[in-house]
Design a protein around this motif. Sequence first.
Motif, short mmCIF file in Angstrom:
data_model
loop_
_atom_site.label_atom_id
_atom_site.label_comp_id
_atom_site.label_asym_id
_atom_site.label_seq_id
_atom_site.Cartn_x
_atom_site.Cartn_y
_atom_site.Cartn_z
N ASP A 108 0.84 -1.19 0.00
CA ASP A 108 0.00 0.00 0.00
C ASP A 108 0.88 1.25 0.00
O ASP A 108 1.86 1.32 0.75
CB ASP A 108 -0.91 0.01 1.23
CG ASP A 108 -2.02 1.03 1.12
OD1 ASP A 108 -3.15 0.64 0.82
OD2 ASP A 108 -1.75 2.24 1.32
N ARG A 114 -1.47 2.50 6.49
CA ARG A 114 -2.37 1.45 5.98
C ARG A 114 -1.50 0.22 5.76
O ARG A 114 -0.83 0.12 4.73
CB ARG A 114 -3.03 1.90 4.68
CG ARG A 114 -4.06 3.01 4.85
CD ARG A 114 -4.43 3.63 3.50
NE ARG A 114 -4.73 2.65 2.48
CZ ARG A 114 -5.95 2.11 2.26
NH1 ARG A 114 -6.96 2.49 3.02
NH2 ARG A 114 -6.14 1.24 1.31
N PRO A 115 -1.47 -0.71 6.71
CA PRO A 115 -0.49 -1.81 6.65
C PRO A 115 -0.93 -2.94 5.73
O PRO A 115 -0.97 -4.11 6.12
CB PRO A 115 -0.42 -2.27 8.11
CG PRO A 115 -1.80 -2.01 8.63
CD PRO A 115 -2.28 -0.75 7.94
N PHE A 116 -1.25 -2.61 4.48
CA PHE A 116 -1.86 -3.58 3.57
C PHE A 116 -0.87 -4.05 2.51
O PHE A 116 -0.03 -3.27 2.03
CB PHE A 116 -3.09 -2.98 2.89
CG PHE A 116 -4.16 -2.53 3.85
CD1 PHE A 116 -4.51 -3.31 4.94
CD2 PHE A 116 -4.81 -1.32 3.67
CE1 PHE A 116 -5.49 -2.90 5.84
CE2 PHE A 116 -5.79 -0.90 4.55
CZ PHE A 116 -6.13 -1.69 5.64
N ARG A 137 -6.40 -8.46 -0.64
CA ARG A 137 -5.65 -7.58 0.24
C ARG A 137 -5.47 -8.26 1.59
O ARG A 137 -6.40 -8.84 2.13
CB ARG A 137 -6.40 -6.25 0.43
CG ARG A 137 -5.62 -5.20 1.19
CD ARG A 137 -6.42 -3.94 1.35
NE ARG A 137 -7.41 -4.05 2.43
CZ ARG A 137 -8.30 -3.11 2.72
NH1 ARG A 137 -8.36 -2.00 1.99
NH2 ARG A 137 -9.16 -3.28 3.71
N THR A 139 -3.43 -7.89 5.63
CA THR A 139 -2.87 -6.95 6.60
C THR A 139 -1.56 -7.51 7.14
O THR A 139 -1.51 -8.67 7.58
CB THR A 139 -3.85 -6.73 7.78
OG1 THR A 139 -5.05 -6.15 7.26
CG2 THR A 139 -3.24 -5.79 8.81
N SER A 141 0.97 -7.65 9.97
CA SER A 141 1.06 -7.40 11.41
C SER A 141 2.39 -7.95 11.90
O SER A 141 2.59 -9.17 11.94
CB SER A 141 -0.11 -8.07 12.14
OG SER A 141 0.00 -7.90 13.53
N SER A 149 -7.15 -11.92 7.60
CA SER A 149 -7.41 -10.54 7.17
C SER A 149 -7.71 -10.43 5.68
O SER A 149 -7.98 -9.33 5.20
CB SER A 149 -6.19 -9.66 7.50
OG SER A 149 -5.11 -9.95 6.63
#
Length: 682
Positions: A108, A114-116, A137, A139, A141, A149
């Motif tokens: 992203d 936006r940790p995508f 998409r 995430t 972490s 996610s």
Amino acid sequence: MRIHSRLLLGVPTALSAMLALLAPPTAVGRAAFLPPGFMDLPVAGGLAVPTALAFLPEASPLTGPRFLIAQKNGVVRLFQAGALLQQPALTLAVQTNGEQGLLGLAIDPDFPVRPFVYACYTPFTGRASGNYSRVSRFTLSGDTLEVASEQVLLDSISAGLGTHVAGCVRASSDGYLFVSTGEHGDGGSAPQDPLDLSGKLLRLRLDGSIPADNPFVGHPWGRPEVYQLGLRNPFRFALHAGSGAPFIADVGASAFEEVDTGGGGANFGWPLFEGAVGSSAPFVAPWFAYPHEGGAAIVGVTFLTRPQLPEQYQGNLFFFDHIRCALGRIALGEGGTLGAVEFPFLTVADAQPGLGPIDLAEGTDGALYYTTGAGEVRRLVFRPGNRAPIVAASALPNAGDAPLTVQFDCRGTRDPDAEAIALRWDFGDGDTSAVAFPSHTYLSNGDFHARLTAWDAQGAISWRDSLRIVVGDLPPVPTIDAPASESRFVSGGTIAFAGHADDREQGALPPAQLRWRVERLYAGQTSVLVDGVSGATGSFVADVGEGAPLATRFRVSLTATDAIGLSASAARIVLPDSASFVGVPGADEGARLALTAFPNPLGSHSALRFTLRQSAPVRLVLFDASGRRVRTLVVATLPAGEQAIRWDGRHDDGHNVPPGLYLARLEVGDAVAHARLVRLAR
């Protein structure tokens, strides 16, 4: 001849053997050719057909880039601190026959806010044909892409016979997600059918919605996701940093490899045309094409935007040929036109057909990274001669009573060749550490000398050993008596300074152990007016030089040094007397300019707000309590209206700032405003 231009990722043994028989003899075991100063270095190995690279923006000058590696088998690996993490970041169940699998990754553009991470893959079905591609998409972490996610953005893109799947995905800085699809090897007319997603470049928003200006939105004869069409196997593409235009590497059939570019609705002609003959209206001719001449497959493509390679290559487009193991370089002319071409610019060694380069990406260190069918990630760097690391180190506090806990800081340490480096701290009491920012406690009194050593992968070494830690003694405490806090100056006036210092062990220090420094601060520049003058008193003339009076400050610093060499400093800022500058351009504006920060104290971020009456050049900079610049937030011309500039609590180099007081300085012409921000311990 079609077999020569086909991209074969993880192909069956029999098909690999067929390719080996059909390929020209010179394609086997070709030696590398590198221009002077270029090096082809290994980064990681033992991978299962690495298909794509995605660099995270959290690069460290000490440990190098942090990036994700997509493997054809559906496993994503994370590379950080110079090594592959053993635990996969993500494992997907994928269909892998032919050219199917996990094929594309993108970060992203607003990461980590936006940790995508976006991915294109062919989900597992167990079928040999009739499969499909999916765009999702996830995430990120910590070190893991959370499976739970997953948000599916686009599904059921036909993968047909499992070849020419493409699957590249790129996220643009203006909030679009581009995905390439192939014509899946059946030779049909799907690339010319706007109702079929095959043989296309698709464009979504980052949430999976459809941009309203996509060419077929609202038209019953086309899918709204389609942005460009007429492609064969657009295995990789790159987005131009300035215009955002896609530059597509399309693998050819029997004649040409192409780089295609155009606007929304552009039709590049396949399967009606290939190469330069595709210039008939309404088709868009290739921006660049080259003939097969016995075998070719254009793959990874990227723009060079960072300065690790020589300056003449900045802004160039680089592309790899999978079969020839050759890197090409294209300079762009005005308006993105085709400029000078070097092909091959260099070649890398290949072991056997099918194991050549696959993806190509510019790393956050400015080097060119590429993956190979042999399971490697490698890096092309320019190094006319290996240079030793540059070492910077500090320690606070550097004196006090035992037990004394000292925070060591290597900020500023870097390798001039953009190599990852190893560190070793020697604290002077027998203990060591290999982390970048260690905290160490001295348990007994003494005079300790700490050292930081850094070395690169080729053994070049540097160190700094001037960090003195005195345990059992305290530094003196300097006090500035004049100028007073919030003092004001008139341009050309004389400013007196005076001070004293007390030491726990020595008592009041004599004037000879006091030294003064006066600096003029303007537009981020520092000019020294007084340096090293000893004594309890002195004076200087408030000469603003060529600076705007209302934007000029003077910093008066007093350093006291005790009998054993321990020093401490105090500083005071002298501000302009705005009443004395009536009629000076910008004075009225300065009275109206205000800068606020919220939240304050800041947690993860704070917004600095101000209002412009009209469009104006703006400079917004953050300083720490000692006056050192911490972060330059804005140097640009902004439009009229309310502005909100976000600060995430980080230095320019990406590290979190320590707890303390920070000063935000806003300059709009000659007008200046300040705001104080407090960072609490987290």
